[in-house]
Design a protein around this motif. Structure first.
Motif, PDB file in Angstrom:
ATOM      1  N   CYS A   1      14.186 -45.998 -10.980  1.00  0.00           N
ATOM      2  CA  CYS A   1      12.722 -46.015 -11.040  1.00  0.00           C
ATOM      3  C   CYS A   1      12.125 -46.792  -9.871  1.00  0.00           C
ATOM      4  O   CYS A   1      11.152 -46.343  -9.254  1.00  0.00           O
ATOM      5  N   ARG A   2      12.703 -47.926  -9.536  1.00  0.00           N
ATOM      6  CA  ARG A   2      12.199 -48.704  -8.397  1.00  0.00           C
ATOM      7  C   ARG A   2      12.344 -47.922  -7.090  1.00  0.00           C
ATOM      8  O   ARG A   2      11.488 -47.991  -6.212  1.00  0.00           O
ATOM      9  N   SER A   3      13.438 -47.137  -6.977  1.00  0.00           N
ATOM     10  CA  SER A   3      13.631 -46.343  -5.759  1.00  0.00           C
ATOM     11  C   SER A   3      12.562 -45.258  -5.616  1.00  0.00           C
ATOM     12  O   SER A   3      12.299 -44.783  -4.513  1.00  0.00           O
ATOM     13  N   LYS A   4      11.940 -44.887  -6.722  1.00  0.00           N
ATOM     14  CA  LYS A   4      10.899 -43.856  -6.723  1.00  0.00           C
ATOM     15  C   LYS A   4       9.493 -44.457  -6.635  1.00  0.00           C
ATOM     16  O   LYS A   4       8.502 -43.754  -6.771  1.00  0.00           O
ATOM     17  N   GLY A   5       9.418 -45.786  -6.457  1.00  0.00           N
ATOM     18  CA  GLY A   5       8.119 -46.427  -6.295  1.00  0.00           C
ATOM     19  C   GLY A   5       7.515 -46.974  -7.568  1.00  0.00           C
ATOM     20  O   GLY A   5       6.386 -47.457  -7.562  1.00  0.00           O
ATOM     21  N   TYR A   6       8.235 -46.899  -8.666  1.00  0.00           N
ATOM     22  CA  TYR A   6       7.741 -47.438  -9.937  1.00  0.00           C
ATOM     23  C   TYR A   6       8.093 -48.920 -10.027  1.00  0.00           C
ATOM     24  O   TYR A   6       8.958 -49.421  -9.318  1.00  0.00           O
ATOM     25  N   PHE A   7       7.434 -49.602 -10.951  1.00  0.00           N
ATOM     26  CA  PHE A   7       7.659 -51.026 -11.150  1.00  0.00           C
ATOM     27  C   PHE A   7       9.001 -51.290 -11.844  1.00  0.00           C
ATOM     28  O   PHE A   7       9.729 -52.210 -11.498  1.00  0.00           O
ATOM     29  N   ARG A   8       9.333 -50.460 -12.833  1.00  0.00           N
ATOM     30  CA  ARG A   8      10.571 -50.636 -13.607  1.00  0.00           C
ATOM     31  C   ARG A   8      10.773 -49.414 -14.489  1.00  0.00           C
ATOM     32  O   ARG A   8       9.918 -48.534 -14.564  1.00  0.00           O
ATOM     33  N   SER A   9      11.898 -49.389 -15.192  1.00  0.00           N
ATOM     34  CA  SER A   9      12.051 -48.413 -16.282  1.00  0.00           C
ATOM     35  C   SER A   9      11.616 -49.121 -17.560  1.00  0.00           C
ATOM     36  O   SER A   9      11.459 -50.340 -17.584  1.00  0.00           O
ATOM     37  N   ASN A  10      11.405 -48.336 -18.625  1.00  0.00           N
ATOM     38  CA  ASN A  10      11.051 -49.008 -19.878  1.00  0.00           C
ATOM     39  C   ASN A  10      12.244 -49.804 -20.388  1.00  0.00           C
ATOM     40  O   ASN A  10      13.380 -49.597 -19.976  1.00  0.00           O
ATOM     41  N   PHE A  11      11.964 -50.737 -21.270  1.00  0.00           N
ATOM     42  CA  PHE A  11      13.013 -51.618 -21.777  1.00  0.00           C
ATOM     43  C   PHE A  11      13.885 -50.883 -22.794  1.00  0.00           C
ATOM     44  O   PHE A  11      13.389 -50.035 -23.553  1.00  0.00           O
ATOM     45  N   PRO A  12      15.172 -51.208 -22.837  1.00  0.00           N
ATOM     46  CA  PRO A  12      16.070 -50.517 -23.774  1.00  0.00           C
ATOM     47  C   PRO A  12      15.604 -50.577 -25.232  1.00  0.00           C
ATOM     48  O   PRO A  12      15.805 -49.619 -25.972  1.00  0.00           O
ATOM     49  N   ASN A  13      14.928 -51.652 -25.643  1.00  0.00           N
ATOM     50  CA  ASN A  13      14.478 -51.714 -27.041  1.00  0.00           C
ATOM     51  C   ASN A  13      13.308 -50.762 -27.303  1.00  0.00           C
ATOM     52  O   ASN A  13      12.932 -50.540 -28.446  1.00  0.00           O
ATOM     53  N   GLU A  14      12.719 -50.183 -26.257  1.00  0.00           N
ATOM     54  CA  GLU A  14      11.649 -49.199 -26.399  1.00  0.00           C
ATOM     55  C   GLU A  14      12.203 -47.773 -26.465  1.00  0.00           C
ATOM     56  O   GLU A  14      11.453 -46.826 -26.626  1.00  0.00           O
ATOM     57  N   VAL A  15      13.502 -47.635 -26.302  1.00  0.00           N
ATOM     58  CA  VAL A  15      14.128 -46.314 -26.206  1.00  0.00           C
ATOM     59  C   VAL A  15      14.950 -46.028 -27.460  1.00  0.00           C
ATOM     60  O   VAL A  15      15.861 -46.776 -27.803  1.00  0.00           O
ATOM     61  N   HIS A  16      14.609 -44.942 -28.136  1.00  0.00           N
ATOM     62  CA  HIS A  16      15.352 -44.547 -29.338  1.00  0.00           C
ATOM     63  C   HIS A  16      16.124 -43.247 -29.119  1.00  0.00           C
ATOM     64  O   HIS A  16      17.072 -42.963 -29.843  1.00  0.00           O
ATOM     65  N   HIS A  17      15.683 -42.461 -28.155  1.00  0.00           N
ATOM     66  CA  HIS A  17      16.317 -41.196 -27.791  1.00  0.00           C
ATOM     67  C   HIS A  17      16.335 -41.099 -26.272  1.00  0.00           C
ATOM     68  O   HIS A  17      15.544 -41.759 -25.592  1.00  0.00           O
ATOM     69  N   VAL A  18      17.174 -40.255 -25.731  1.00  0.00           N
ATOM     70  CA  VAL A  18      17.219 -40.060 -24.282  1.00  0.00           C
ATOM     71  C   VAL A  18      15.853 -39.635 -23.758  1.00  0.00           C
ATOM     72  O   VAL A  18      15.411 -40.085 -22.700  1.00  0.00           O
ATOM     73  N   LYS A  19      15.159 -38.811 -24.512  1.00  0.00           N
ATOM     74  CA  LYS A  19      13.847 -38.322 -24.058  1.00  0.00           C
ATOM     75  C   LYS A  19      12.797 -39.433 -23.980  1.00  0.00           C
ATOM     76  O   LYS A  19      11.716 -39.225 -23.441  1.00  0.00           O
ATOM     77  N   ASP A  20      13.100 -40.625 -24.482  1.00  0.00           N
ATOM     78  CA  ASP A  20      12.165 -41.759 -24.425  1.00  0.00           C
ATOM     79  C   ASP A  20      12.210 -42.520 -23.098  1.00  0.00           C
ATOM     80  O   ASP A  20      11.340 -43.349 -22.838  1.00  0.00           O
ATOM     81  N   TRP A  21      13.230 -42.267 -22.245  1.00  0.00           N
ATOM     82  CA  TRP A  21      13.333 -43.013 -20.993  1.00  0.00           C
ATOM     83  C   TRP A  21      12.200 -42.628 -20.059  1.00  0.00           C
ATOM     84  O   TRP A  21      11.905 -41.457 -19.855  1.00  0.00           O
ATOM     85  N   LYS A  22      11.570 -43.648 -19.455  1.00  0.00           N
ATOM     86  CA  LYS A  22      10.450 -43.435 -18.549  1.00  0.00           C
ATOM     87  C   LYS A  22      10.529 -44.427 -17.388  1.00  0.00           C
ATOM     88  O   LYS A  22      11.134 -45.482 -17.505  1.00  0.00           O
ATOM     89  N   CYS A  23       9.869 -44.070 -16.301  1.00  0.00           N
ATOM     90  CA  CYS A  23       9.626 -45.010 -15.217  1.00  0.00           C
ATOM     91  C   CYS A  23       8.192 -45.493 -15.378  1.00  0.00           C
ATOM     92  O   CYS A  23       7.273 -44.698 -15.578  1.00  0.00           O
ATOM     93  N   VAL A  24       8.011 -46.812 -15.294  1.00  0.00           N
ATOM     94  CA  VAL A  24       6.733 -47.437 -15.625  1.00  0.00           C
ATOM     95  C   VAL A  24       6.103 -48.033 -14.364  1.00  0.00           C
ATOM     96  O   VAL A  24       6.764 -48.740 -13.600  1.00  0.00           O
ATOM     97  N   ASN A  25       4.809 -47.750 -14.177  1.00  0.00           N
ATOM     98  CA  ASN A  25       4.038 -48.357 -13.091  1.00  0.00           C
ATOM     99  C   ASN A  25       3.594 -49.756 -13.504  1.00  0.00           C
ATOM    100  O   ASN A  25       3.637 -50.114 -14.685  1.00  0.00           O
ATOM    101  N   SER A  26       3.127 -50.536 -12.538  1.00  0.00           N
ATOM    102  CA  SER A  26       2.684 -51.903 -12.838  1.00  0.00           C
ATOM    103  C   SER A  26       1.470 -51.925 -13.769  1.00  0.00           C
ATOM    104  O   SER A  26       1.250 -52.899 -14.471  1.00  0.00           O
TER     105      SER A  26
END
Length: 143
Positions: A71-96
């Motif tokens: 995600c950082r390589s794509k210009g995002y601030f971070r990926s979402n935190f693992p405790n926010e992810v319940h399924h693979v489809k929940d993974w996101k890149c998050v802006n600041s």
């Protein structure tokens, strides 16, 4: 197997060419022509086998995806935190600002691209072993 036969054919053709250029001077004109034909045949056959070798073997498991780094390589601030992810489809890149873009199979952020970034290889690809349940089920493989 094709690779070994191809290499042996190229070695045989090299030896034949050496014979043609004087290592065996007594073979005469007809012998040199035959050696040339045999060398050419071995060379063509060996090259064909080496070029058409599709025995790459089974894929190699590389490991998981580093979503934060991707995600950082794509210009995002971070990926979402693992405790926010319940399924693979929940993974996101998050802006600041908190807005997010999902990592999907195809699109702006893609799992195959994440594998290529994580392992720095062009032939990496993602396999989701449990798309509906496990959040860490994406594995990266190499061809």
């Amino acid at each position: 197997m094709k690779t070994a036969i191809g290499i042996l054919s190229l070695i045989a053709s090299a030896l034949s060419i050496l014979a043609f250029f004087g290592l065996q001077p007594r073979i005469g004109k007809t012998g040199k022509v035959l050696v040339s034909i045999v060398a050419l045949a071995f060379c063509v056959f060996g090259s064909f086998l080496l070029i058409n070798d599709d025995s790459t073997g089974p894929p190699t498991l590389l490991g998981g995806v580093d979503t934060g780094d991707y995600c950082r390589s794509k210009g995002y601030f971070r990926s979402n935190f693992p405790n926010e992810v319940h399924h693979v489809k929940d993974w996101k890149c998050v802006n600041s600002d908190g807005s997010a873009t999902p990592i999907t199979n195809k699109g702006e952020l893609a799992w195959d691209d994440a594998c290529r970034w994580t392992y720095r290889t062009h032939d990496a690809y993602a396999v989701n072993t449990d798309p509906e349940h496990a959040p860490f089920s994406v594995a990266c493989y190499s061809k």
